[in-house]
Design a protein around this motif. Structure first.
Motif, PDB file in Angstrom:
ATOM      1  N   ALA A   1      -0.068 -25.494 -30.577  1.00  0.00           N
ATOM      2  CA  ALA A   1       1.238 -25.376 -31.400  1.00  0.00           C
ATOM      3  C   ALA A   1       1.535 -26.486 -32.429  1.00  0.00           C
ATOM      4  O   ALA A   1       2.234 -26.157 -33.540  1.00  0.00           O
ATOM      5  N   VAL A   2       0.973 -27.637 -32.391  1.00  0.00           N
ATOM      6  CA  VAL A   2       1.008 -28.632 -32.973  1.00  0.00           C
ATOM      7  C   VAL A   2       0.277 -28.443 -34.533  1.00  0.00           C
ATOM      8  O   VAL A   2       0.856 -29.057 -35.350  1.00  0.00           O
ATOM      9  N   ASP A   3      -0.569 -27.572 -34.268  1.00  0.00           N
ATOM     10  CA  ASP A   3      -1.361 -27.174 -35.578  1.00  0.00           C
ATOM     11  C   ASP A   3      -0.468 -26.737 -36.800  1.00  0.00           C
ATOM     12  O   ASP A   3      -0.571 -27.046 -38.098  1.00  0.00           O
ATOM     13  N   TYR A   4       0.718 -26.012 -36.429  1.00  0.00           N
ATOM     14  CA  TYR A   4       1.489 -25.436 -37.470  1.00  0.00           C
ATOM     15  C   TYR A   4       2.253 -26.609 -38.348  1.00  0.00           C
ATOM     16  O   TYR A   4       2.344 -26.482 -39.450  1.00  0.00           O
ATOM     17  N   SER A   5       2.703 -27.566 -37.561  1.00  0.00           N
ATOM     18  CA  SER A   5       3.464 -28.599 -38.016  1.00  0.00           C
ATOM     19  C   SER A   5       2.537 -29.665 -38.901  1.00  0.00           C
ATOM     20  O   SER A   5       2.448 -30.018 -39.906  1.00  0.00           O
ATOM     21  N   ILE A   6       1.105 -29.641 -38.408  1.00  0.00           N
ATOM     22  CA  ILE A   6       0.228 -30.270 -39.138  1.00  0.00           C
ATOM     23  C   ILE A   6      -0.041 -29.807 -40.379  1.00  0.00           C
ATOM     24  O   ILE A   6      -0.022 -30.591 -41.475  1.00  0.00           O
ATOM     25  N   GLN A   7      -0.096 -28.686 -40.644  1.00  0.00           N
ATOM     26  CA  GLN A   7      -0.393 -28.030 -41.857  1.00  0.00           C
ATOM     27  C   GLN A   7       0.733 -28.141 -42.894  1.00  0.00           C
ATOM     28  O   GLN A   7       0.642 -28.356 -43.907  1.00  0.00           O
ATOM     29  N   TYR A   8       2.026 -28.022 -42.316  1.00  0.00           N
ATOM     30  CA  TYR A   8       3.129 -28.236 -43.113  1.00  0.00           C
ATOM     31  C   TYR A   8       3.187 -30.033 -43.719  1.00  0.00           C
ATOM     32  O   TYR A   8       3.619 -30.090 -44.821  1.00  0.00           O
ATOM     33  N   PHE A   9       2.672 -30.684 -42.759  1.00  0.00           N
ATOM     34  CA  PHE A   9       2.824 -32.251 -43.162  1.00  0.00           C
ATOM     35  C   PHE A   9       1.869 -32.477 -44.304  1.00  0.00           C
ATOM     36  O   PHE A   9       1.863 -33.325 -45.238  1.00  0.00           O
ATOM     37  N   VAL A  10       0.499 -31.807 -44.243  1.00  0.00           N
ATOM     38  CA  VAL A  10      -0.340 -31.868 -45.038  1.00  0.00           C
ATOM     39  C   VAL A  10       0.049 -31.696 -46.526  1.00  0.00           C
ATOM     40  O   VAL A  10       0.045 -32.236 -47.451  1.00  0.00           O
TER      41      VAL A  10
END
Length: 806
Positions: free
Chosen positions: A327-336
């Motif tokens: 689930a944290v993958d999605y937020s990581i992509q936004y943070f990138v």
């Protein structure tokens, strides 16, 4: 931007924040309410199993036996000193009773008038013959004079002896002696049930629970009581050992193991992911926001699962803890994308434009993940359906929060420039792509296929039920000790006998018993339990009465003379003959009359009664005493040859289902690969779609080869985990491909996000490999291996000519 527009954006941001806050509070309050009322957590291992029997009555039989055994808890106190064993058993019973954790505890048997049993059967005695008496009367091998003499001069009388006046030839006494009231090594000594093996004496203590064995309060109360009792026994009688068994202990052990897994997985995932995100992003704020998005997904998933299923199995909770990494993958992509904006667009950062930029990649990633979990939802395993529901809702909530909530929480451009990190990642990506990308991709694929092929040839399958559940080793050893001590070979295999009426059920059960008795020594079951041992069919009772009428009562005068010559008074002989004549009006012994007798309670599970099928039939259970690999085929053949009879073996049925679905899962995997390939081609074209799918396809190939080389048998859960490898592992190539086609994207930042996403997913799913639950262990090992290979090969999916945009 004018003031009005800014105010509108501020109101929009606060509105989104408020909406998510309300959703989170509603989900959290619902979960708190469900846990406060009565714990919705399931620890019943049978709840994990699917309905494997085509006949719903067979499933009802499984549930009936489980319920009958579930409320029973058995203790065996053993010592080489018989006196110590008996005293300790009585003391243990007293301590358990005083604890209030049990509804009843029995060590010393209460006084019981055995004549109650004889009283039930006495009015029907002329229709009750044992097989031996029936055979002797039929072939005339024993004359009435000899039978009477044997009865009069037999010095050995059992506990269910009948008066001579009521049973001069002893036929009823023989019937009562054949009742399967005790099928163990236990004897009654000093009012206790005692077994002697060598120089050891074992005493049985039986307790019943006040509620379900799977209720938290019941489990905790029982565990405290037993722990205190065991400690006191060790102090008072050091030579005494205590063994225990019962569903409540297995449930408590399963709960403890699952809670340990939840704590371990959650702790490792959260701590590991936090360290990685802090190291990469160097921002506690981004770390907090990433966990906010993940927490929203998990709390919504938990609420939805409780709403849909009403219960939550601990297996689902353990798996849910591992969902943190995905689930944290999605937020990581936004943070990138957010941090990438610091390179050239700090003043023009628009959070909603950033969300739109990352949305295509996240949408494709979510779609592939949902496809994998949707297939889990189609498998008839309740736990897998719960996991699928939990994951689908959790990922959708995390996806929605990233595209709506994070932009509302990150309105301003980042203050930190991650140029150095992203530049290093871009150089690493460029080097790795030169090794894997372009025409070399197909060469790499060919080499991996060649290396993997021998591993595939070594693959084997293992569909044992213990891959789903594994009982606590200590409890299993204690259970075996109890079985050996009391001589009961408890079995989960039995026959279900069905018919339109109770009478036909009894007749078919009797025929089944005859067939089982005819099996040879190597195929023998060593006996069986059936309701017909207590209540013969009306036809059998009528046949026995007819046999007595022809062989005994055909000449009343001669029979009377025989009795008087043997010493019976005239009044006794006349009363017995009159009882025979009057019994014709009494009718046969019925099931209802037997079920109404208090002493029939321990055996009532043998009669299922009316079933809820369209035919409105009836059913009973016949339990063979011993089922082995040597006689299993013969028992199945007997059931197949008997009308209305099925042989039920829950463990074998589940194992067979495992095998069938393992084969189906590979077909589903192939179909899912084709479907995802078509979606990728629709998005990226024929060649682009094929190269995007190649990394995850190779990950599946390599994973299967590793299992083959390592001689690890495949099971259903390995195969289903490959579906999630497809759903999750394909995300990494998608992220890179989308980064290549996105305007202004920094591929170094994208590659950093891919590696971080893979690392966080490995941290969470990888820890499943350390789970004490075999099913989750299989999931974890397969997912970790498949995701690692998918991430490493992800650059294959990039276009041949990709460059980092500054």
């Amino acid at each position: 931007m004018d003031l009005l527009a800014r105010e509108r954006l501020v109101r929009q941001r606060w509105g989104i924040r408020a909406a998510w806050l309300v959703l989170a509070l509603a989900a959290a309050l619902f979960c708190a309410w469900r846990f406060a009322a009565s714990s919705p957590l399931q620890t019943n291992l049978l709840e994990l199993l699917p309905e494997t029997e085509a006949d719903p009555v067979a499933e009802k039989a499984v549930d009936t036996l489980a319920a009958a055994l579930g409320e029973r808890t058995v203790f065996v106190v053993t010592s080489r000193d018989a006196g110590h064993a008996k005293t300790a058993a009585v003391d243990l019973a007293a301590m358990l009773t005083a604890s209030g954790a049990f509804r009843s505890v029995t060590a010393k048997l209460p006084p019981f008038d055995l004549s109650q049993i004889g009283t039930l059967y006495l009015p029907y005695r002329f229709g009750l013959l044992t097989p031996a008496d029936r055979a002797a009367l039929t072939d005339g091998s024993l004359t009435l004079h000899d039978a009477l003499a044997r009865r009069l001069y037999n010095p050995l009388r059992g506990g269910l002896a009948t008066p001579l006046a009521d049973d001069p030839f002893g036929w009823l006494e023989h019937w009562l002696a054949a009742l399967p009231l005790a099928t163990s090594n236990l004897d009654i000594e000093d009012g206790l049930l005692v077994a002697h093996r060598g120089d050891a004496t074992s005493v049985l203590v039986v307790a019943t629970l006040p509620g379900s064995a799977y209720e938290t309060k019941v489990e905790q109360a029982v565990l405290r009581a037993v722990s205190r009792g065991d400690a006191q026994l060790r102090t008072q009688f050091p030579d005494v050992s205590l063994a225990r068994t019962g569903a409540v202990f297995y449930a408590q052990a399963a709960r403890s193991a699952a809670e340990r897994d939840v704590h371990l997985i959650a702790a490792v995932s959260v701590f590991g992911i936090a360290l990685l995100m802090l190291w990469i992003f160097r921002s506690p704020r981004l770390l907090a926001l990433g966990f906010v998005s993940t927490a929203l997904g998990i709390v919504c998933a938990l609420a939805a699962t409780l709403l849909v299923f009403g219960k939550l199995h601990l297996v689902t909770l353990v798996f849910g803890a591992s969902l943190i990494g995905e689930a944290v993958d999605y937020s990581i992509q936004y943070f990138v994308v957010y941090l990438g904006a610091a390179r050239s667009t700090r003043e023009r950062w628009n959070p909603w434009r950033g969300a739109r930029a990352v949305r295509p990649a996240l949408t494709v990633a979510l779609t592939t993940s949902l496809l994998g979990y949707a297939i889990l939802a189609c498998v008839p395993f309740p736990a897998l359906r719960q996991i699928a529901c939990f994951a689908i809702v959790g990922l959708c909530a995390a996806f929605a929060s990233v595209l709506t909530l994070l932009p509302a929480l990150l309105p301003h451009a980042p203050k930190r420039d991650s140029r150095r990190l992203f530049d290093a990642a871009a150089r690493l990506l460029a080097s790795w792509q030169r090794c894997l990308g372009g025409p070399r991709a197909w060469l790499v694929a060919a080499l991996l296929l060649i290396v993997s092929a021998p591993g595939w040839l070594r693959l084997s399958g293992d569909d044992d039920i213990h891959l789903l559940v594994q009982r606590d080793a200590s409890l299993a050893a204690q259970e075996q000790t109890i079985r050996v001590a009391i001589g009961v070979d408890n079995t989960a295999q039995f026959f279900v006998v069905r018919a339109e009426t109770p009478e036909i059920v009894l007749q078919r059960a009797e025929a089944l018993g005859v067939a089982l008795d005819r099996l040879g020594d190597t195929q023998s079951t060593g006996g069986w339990q059936s309701v017909t041992s207590f209540v013969p069919s009306a036809q059998r009772q009528a046949d026995d009465r007819t046999l007595l009428a022809h062989r005994v009562f055909d000449d009343p005068a001669a029979l009377r003379a025989t009795l008087i010559a043997a010493g019976f008074r005239d009044s006794v002989a006349d009363a017995w003959l009159a009882a025979y004549r009057q019994s014709a009006n009494a009718g046969p012994l019925t099931l209802d009359r037997w079920l109404a007798a208090p002493w029939s309670r321990p055996f009532r599970h043998l009669w299922l009664g009316a079933t809820d099928t369209a035919s409105h039939g009836y059913a009973a259970i016949v339990i063979p005493q011993r089922v082995t690999d040597a006689n299993r085929h013969s028992l199945e053949a007997v059931a197949h040859a008997s009308s209305g009879v099925v042989f039920v073996d829950k463990a074998a049925s589940v194992s067979k289902l495992f095998g069938e679905y393992r084969a189906y899962s590979m077909i589903w995997l192939a179909g899912a690969l084709v479907l995802v390939l078509l979606l990728s081609m629709f998005r990226y074209g024929l060649h682009g779609g094929a190269t995007v799918m190649l990394p995850v396809l190779l990950a599946v190939v390599v994973t299967l080869a590793v299992f083959g080389y390592a001689r690890i048998p495949l099971n259903l859960f390995n195969c289903l985990a490959l579906m999630l490898v497809l759903g999750v592992g394909s995300n990494y190539a998608v992220f890179l491909r989308e980064g290549c086609v996105r305007d202004g994207a920094d591929l170094g930042a994208v590659w950093t996000g891919v590696l971080l996403s893979a690392a966080t997913t490995l941290l969470s799913f990888g820890t499943l490999g350390a789970s004490s639950m075999p099913a989750l262990h299989s999931f974890g090992v397969t997912l970790a291996l498949g995701i690692a290979v998918s991430a490493l090969l992800a650059p294959i999916g990039m276009p041949a000519h990709s460059r980092r945009t500054a």
